[in-house]
Design an enzyme around this catalytic site. Structure first.
Site, short mmCIF file in Angstrom:
data_model
loop_
_atom_site.label_atom_id
_atom_site.label_comp_id
_atom_site.label_asym_id
_atom_site.label_seq_id
_atom_site.Cartn_x
_atom_site.Cartn_y
_atom_site.Cartn_z
N CYS A 102 0.84 -1.20 0.00
CA CYS A 102 0.00 0.00 0.00
C CYS A 102 0.88 1.26 0.00
O CYS A 102 1.83 1.36 -0.77
CB CYS A 102 -0.95 -0.06 1.19
SG CYS A 102 -2.33 1.09 1.13
N SER A 103 0.59 2.21 0.87
CA SER A 103 1.33 3.47 0.89
C SER A 103 2.73 3.33 1.47
O SER A 103 3.48 4.32 1.52
CB SER A 103 0.55 4.52 1.70
OG SER A 103 0.29 4.04 3.00
#
Length: 312
Positions: A102-103
């Site tokens: 993800c981030s």
């Protein structure tokens, strides 16, 4: 040894998903799981959900060969930590396989490890990261991307897809398939964040029948019977069916239905074509038949998927 790097306000599933994959894969391989959770400040680390995970300090990372960086609400602060960035750079210099969920890609990018490389992240953060990290070759519609020894994945559950691909590399394809079945997951999902791709879900799509599946995708409006496919493959129907199942793990008819579903989904979500027209072009012929196939695959009919896509 697998290391998972977390920080305050990390996304719990970003860490727990890959941990579960490597735990199960190791057990299927007859090994004891070797996984270590790490953080700049050792001790309990609170996730964005409020659930804590106990982490060791960065100095205990000497034996790890893979580091997975979680994402989450706290990643922006974590990516400013000089100690954390230096730690990640040292591991890269040592040849450790690095990955982000993800981030978490933001942290690798801040460390300068993604410059000139292909990478992906959660679709909601892509525009922001394009502005912050213009030297990174962001691929926003990928479930995960591998560029050399650096891997990155899309949002949250995509970390499980990434970990399954890593487990396949570490323990072999059969172990990765067993692990996916244990987790009740597709062995391979789509290369796109649209979450579904029949060609990639099939085992070995680039193998002997890769060109055939590509051809079939381009001729979905035709009947595509077993006899049609066998003729295209230059094989007898009986031999073709046996070989196809052995190569892909699917019967020819099931594979064609999954291809029809994938292309129909793309048309339903991305165009204003009538549902009846989509059914005709993708070989379902009957809209009711396509509706039943959608419900089996996605749990909802085409009209609901179209409404959801338009809402987004």
């Amino acid at each position: 040894m697998i290391g998972v790097l977390i920080f305050p306000d990390f996304q719990l599933l970003d860490a727990a998903g890959p941990i579960s994959v490597f735990e199960i894969a190791a057990r299927y391989a007859g090994q004891s799981p070797s996984i270590r959770v790490l953080a700049a400040t050792p001790g309990p680390v609170r996730s964005s959900s409020g659930v804590e995970m106990l982490a060791r300090g960065l100095k205990s990372a000497g034996a790890i060969t893979t580091l997975i960086v979680a994402g989450g609400e706290g990643v922006d602060v974590a990516a400013k930590g000089k100690t954390t960035l230096a730690f990640v750079r040292r591991l890269a210099q040592r040849g450790v396989r690095l990955a982000s969920v993800c981030s978490g890609a933001h942290l690798l990018a801040e460390a300068g490890l993604l410059d000139g490389r292909r990478a992906t992240t959660h679709w909601q953060r892509t525009r922001q990261f394009l502005a912050i990290h213009p030297k990174v070759k962001w691929e926003p519609d990928r479930i995960f991307v591998r560029d050399g020894d650096i891997w990155s994945s899309a949002g949250i559950t995509a970390g499980i897809d990434l970990a399954l691909a890593m487990a396949s590399e570490d323990f072999g394809e059969a172990i990765a398939q067993q692990t996916a079945r244990q987790l009740v997951l597709y062995h391979r999902r789509s290369g796109g964040q649209s979450q579904f791709s029949s060609l990639l879900e099939l085992k070995g799509p680039s193998g002997r029948f890769g060109p055939l599946l590509t051809w079939a995708r381009e001729h979905l409006d035709a009947p595509l019977t077993v006899e049609d496919l066998a003729e295209q493959a230059g094989m007898s129907s009986r031999h073709f069916t046996r070989a196809f199942i052995a190569e892909t793990g699917s019967t020819p008819s099931k594979a064609i239905e999954r291809l029809r579903i994938e292309v129909a989904r793309q048309r339903v979500q991305a165009s204003g074509e009538a549902i009846e027209r989509v059914a005709e072009l993708t070989g379902f012929r009957d809209p009711e038949r396509m509706r039943r196939a959608f419900i089996r695959a996605f749990g909802q009919p085409p009209q609901s998927m179209r409404r959801a896509a338009r809402a987004v």
